[in-house]
Design a protein around this motif. Structure first.
Motif, PDB file in Angstrom:
ATOM      1  N   ILE A 169       0.752  -1.377  -0.007  1.00  0.00           N
ATOM      2  CA  ILE A 169      -0.103  -0.074   0.016  1.00  0.00           C
ATOM      3  C   ILE A 169       0.680   1.415  -0.020  1.00  0.00           C
ATOM      4  CG2 ILE A 169      -1.632   1.255   1.328  1.00  0.00           C
ATOM      5  CD1 ILE A 169      -2.667  -1.296   2.558  1.00  0.00           C
ATOM      6  N   LEU A 170       0.394   2.115  -0.979  1.00  0.00           N
ATOM      7  CA  LEU A 170       1.057   3.498  -0.905  1.00  0.00           C
ATOM      8  C   LEU A 170       0.359   4.498  -0.377  1.00  0.00           C
ATOM      9  CD1 LEU A 170       3.469   5.510  -1.813  1.00  0.00           C
ATOM     10  CD2 LEU A 170       2.272   5.535  -3.992  1.00  0.00           C
ATOM     11  N   THR A 171       0.758   5.400   0.650  1.00  0.00           N
ATOM     12  CA  THR A 171       0.109   6.276   1.347  1.00  0.00           C
ATOM     13  C   THR A 171       0.716   7.548   0.926  1.00  0.00           C
ATOM     14  OG1 THR A 171      -1.300   6.883   3.322  1.00  0.00           O
ATOM     15  CG2 THR A 171       1.008   6.098   3.557  1.00  0.00           C
ATOM     16  N   HIS A 172      -0.090   8.750   1.219  1.00  0.00           N
ATOM     17  CA  HIS A 172       0.400  10.135   1.247  1.00  0.00           C
ATOM     18  C   HIS A 172      -0.023  11.068   2.335  1.00  0.00           C
ATOM     19  CE1 HIS A 172       2.222  13.282  -1.078  1.00  0.00           C
ATOM     20  NE2 HIS A 172       1.152  13.932  -0.744  1.00  0.00           N
ATOM     21  N   ASP A 205       4.897   8.241   1.285  1.00  0.00           N
ATOM     22  CA  ASP A 205       5.399   9.134   0.713  1.00  0.00           C
ATOM     23  C   ASP A 205       5.926  10.397   1.781  1.00  0.00           C
ATOM     24  OD1 ASP A 205       5.147   8.681  -1.980  1.00  0.00           O
ATOM     25  OD2 ASP A 205       3.237   9.974  -2.216  1.00  0.00           O
ATOM     26  N   GLU A 206       6.924  10.884   1.635  1.00  0.00           N
ATOM     27  CA  GLU A 206       7.569  11.988   2.665  1.00  0.00           C
ATOM     28  C   GLU A 206       6.644  13.102   2.615  1.00  0.00           C
ATOM     29  OE1 GLU A 206      11.258  13.581   1.312  1.00  0.00           O
ATOM     30  OE2 GLU A 206      10.442  14.119  -0.543  1.00  0.00           O
ATOM     31  N   LEU A 211       6.563  17.491   5.125  1.00  0.00           N
ATOM     32  CA  LEU A 211       7.229  16.260   5.800  1.00  0.00           C
ATOM     33  C   LEU A 211       6.280  15.575   6.600  1.00  0.00           C
ATOM     34  CD1 LEU A 211      10.918  16.835   5.908  1.00  0.00           C
ATOM     35  CD2 LEU A 211       9.814  15.963   3.981  1.00  0.00           C
ATOM     36  N   GLN A 212       4.856  15.443   6.468  1.00  0.00           N
ATOM     37  CA  GLN A 212       4.046  14.771   7.229  1.00  0.00           C
ATOM     38  C   GLN A 212       4.218  13.433   7.121  1.00  0.00           C
ATOM     39  OE1 GLN A 212       2.805  17.435   5.160  1.00  0.00           O
ATOM     40  NE2 GLN A 212       1.368  18.771   6.052  1.00  0.00           N
ATOM     41  N   GLY A 213       4.697  12.993   6.016  1.00  0.00           N
ATOM     42  CA  GLY A 213       4.671  11.316   5.809  1.00  0.00           C
ATOM     43  C   GLY A 213       5.898  11.076   6.749  1.00  0.00           C
ATOM     44  N   ARG A 215       7.624  12.656   8.862  1.00  0.00           N
ATOM     45  CA  ARG A 215       7.674  12.812  10.469  1.00  0.00           C
ATOM     46  C   ARG A 215       6.716  12.172  11.258  1.00  0.00           C
ATOM     47  NH1 ARG A 215       6.485  17.225  12.383  1.00  0.00           N
ATOM     48  NH2 ARG A 215       5.230  17.937  10.783  1.00  0.00           N
ATOM     49  N   LEU A 216       5.503  11.856  10.499  1.00  0.00           N
ATOM     50  CA  LEU A 216       4.280  11.455  11.314  1.00  0.00           C
ATOM     51  C   LEU A 216       3.845   9.926  11.114  1.00  0.00           C
ATOM     52  CD1 LEU A 216       2.206  14.948  11.046  1.00  0.00           C
ATOM     53  CD2 LEU A 216       3.973  14.240  12.993  1.00  0.00           C
ATOM     54  N   THR A 217       3.768   9.659   9.688  1.00  0.00           N
ATOM     55  CA  THR A 217       3.221   8.574   9.373  1.00  0.00           C
ATOM     56  C   THR A 217       4.161   7.346   9.684  1.00  0.00           C
ATOM     57  OG1 THR A 217       1.812   9.242   7.411  1.00  0.00           O
ATOM     58  CG2 THR A 217       2.458   6.991   7.454  1.00  0.00           C
ATOM     59  N   ALA A 218       5.617   7.863   9.296  1.00  0.00           N
ATOM     60  CA  ALA A 218       6.828   6.796   9.549  1.00  0.00           C
ATOM     61  C   ALA A 218       6.481   6.778  11.101  1.00  0.00           C
ATOM     62  CB  ALA A 218       7.964   7.366   9.070  1.00  0.00           C
ATOM     63  N   TYR A 219       6.625   7.766  11.915  1.00  0.00           N
ATOM     64  CA  TYR A 219       6.490   7.751  13.339  1.00  0.00           C
ATOM     65  C   TYR A 219       5.334   6.781  13.606  1.00  0.00           C
ATOM     66  CZ  TYR A 219       5.005   9.610  17.853  1.00  0.00           C
ATOM     67  OH  TYR A 219       4.552   9.726  19.218  1.00  0.00           O
ATOM     68  N   GLU A 220       4.221   6.856  13.233  1.00  0.00           N
ATOM     69  CA  GLU A 220       3.135   5.840  13.523  1.00  0.00           C
ATOM     70  C   GLU A 220       3.331   4.445  13.216  1.00  0.00           C
ATOM     71  OE1 GLU A 220      -0.799   7.322  14.240  1.00  0.00           O
ATOM     72  OE2 GLU A 220      -0.591   8.815  12.887  1.00  0.00           O
ATOM     73  N   ALA A 221       3.968   4.250  12.048  1.00  0.00           N
ATOM     74  CA  ALA A 221       4.080   3.106  11.361  1.00  0.00           C
ATOM     75  C   ALA A 221       5.187   2.198  12.191  1.00  0.00           C
ATOM     76  CB  ALA A 221       4.454   3.074   9.915  1.00  0.00           C
ATOM     77  N   ALA A 222       6.244   2.856  12.648  1.00  0.00           N
ATOM     78  CA  ALA A 222       7.261   2.440  13.374  1.00  0.00           C
ATOM     79  C   ALA A 222       6.660   1.902  14.664  1.00  0.00           C
ATOM     80  CB  ALA A 222       8.422   3.378  13.656  1.00  0.00           C
TER      81      ALA A 222
END
Length: 387
Positions: A169-172, A205-206, A211-213, A215-222
């Protein structure tokens, strides 16, 4: 007025700091936000004691994301009422803080209507403030419940479109718990796939320029233990061409009556790529994001943000060489003009499905969305509420 304080938590665990909460310390009620401009480096809470502080938090993106903005707006009205400020003035300021996100004005007006109804019914200022707070809390609870149902419907749709699991899945941008009273919109669907053992990879996507992807999506995914990979926005095309994307999942800040979707800028190019490569492009959003009064995509007001977000690299968390915290390092010649829309609009013909808490709409048409909104009408505070 607002102030900040940090809280430390164990690493690699889901955050225990909610994105938003109401608190009542001895000195008076406050609205407490997880300051998203400080993530992922620090988990810092921002305490708002009045509506102007909340308006500033909204404009600086300390609090963001369409569903959460609706919740914040409702709490902001309750805060103004509880603190004895002019409620209608506070409501107008909050509703206009970010023009594209329809949920913000929806939440504001819902709490404002509850406050006004209590006064009309003969209640005093305290009772009216309590009514506004009850409306905000109800919206908060409803959004959490909607998030869970969107995740369920979204995963069912993914499994229908892509039998066998192993979804890539690709997200933005960011659509998780940081934008919601629950676990989010599009991210909640990916998280449901992860928990079911059917997520092979989350492509993140960054999301330039802020850079919400990254900073924030990567943070939540991790924090959730998901298999994820971060990419620059302009690398998405190479992923599609390599056959590495099974579906695109995004959120929305406003959905027009015809199904046009306003979302974080960069979403429309993904829709074009997805159509060319025959990949499902799925929008996940609560019904409150559908705005029947906005007839089509051309009628959506797109927020234009400051040029320095593009011409400078910002350092919101910690000082870096050449910049102070909150400042930026110039990356373009002095005086460079910048084009910086916060959102773009994807036409309905490029959207495979819109997933809401009431189910999925596919194909996306004016008639299908109108029927969905009609089904979701509910009684709130003795009045019919039309999301």
């Amino acid at each position: 007025m607002a102030d900040q304080h940090a809280q430390s938590h164990e690493e690699n665990r889901p955050t225990e700091i909610p994105a938003i909460r109401w608190d009542e310390p001895p000195e008076g009620p406050v609205l407490v936000l997880l300051d998203q401009t400080r993530l992922p480096a620090e988990e810092v809470e921002l305490v708002c004691t009045d509506a102007p502080a909340l308006v500033e938090a909204i404009r600086t993106l300390a609090v963001r994301g369409a569903p959460l903005l609706g919740i914040a707006g409702a709490y902001g009205v309750a805060l103004a009422a509880a603190r004895g400020f002019e409620v209608d003035d506070a409501a107008d300021a909050l509703a206009s803080a970010r023009p594209t996100a329809v949920n913000l004005s929806h939440g504001v007006r819902r709490a404002q209507a509850a406050h006004r109804a209590a006064l009309v019914a003969g209640g005093d200022q305290k009772q009216a403030a309590e009514a506004a707070l009850a409306a905000a809390r109800a919206l908060h609870k409803e959004d959490a419940e909607a998030s869970a149902r969107m995740a369920e419907h979204g995963l069912a749709l993914l499994d229908e479109l892509l039998p066998g699991g192993n979804h890539r899945i690709l997200t933005h941008c960011n659509t998780g718990a940081l934008v919601s009273g629950g676990e989010g919109t599009a991210f909640a669907v990916a998280l449901a796939a992860h928990r079911a053992g059917r997520l092979r990879r989350l492509w993140v996507d960054e999301t330039r320029p802020l850079l919400q992807g990254a900073r924030l999506t990567a943070y939540e995914a991790a924090r959730s233990g998901m298999a994820y990979t971060l990419l620059t926005d302009n690398a998405a095309g190479s992923l599609f061409s390599a056959g590495e994307v099974d579906a695109v999942l995004i959120g929305a800040d406003r959905i027009a009556a015809d199904g046009s979707v306003a979302n974080k800028v960069g979403s429309y190019p993904l829709a074009v790529l997805a159509r060319y490569h025959h990949v499902p492009f799925i929008v996940v959003a609560p019904v409150t994001t559908v705005d029947p009064d906005t007839l089509d995509g051309a009628s959506i007001e797109v927020e234009q943000r400051a040029g320095h977000e593009v011409t400078e690299l910002t350092a919101p968390q910690v000082p870096v060489a050449g910049a102070e915290a909150g400042g930026g390092i110039p990356v373009a010649p002095l005086g460079t003009q910048a084009y910086n829309p916060a959102f773009d609009v994807t036409p309905p013909e490029l959207v495979t499905a819109i997933v809401t808490e009431e189910g999925a709409v596919s194909p996306v048409t004016t008639e299908a969305l109108a029927e969905l909104c009609a089904r979701s009408r509910r009684v709130v505070g003795g009045q019919v509420d039309h999301p």
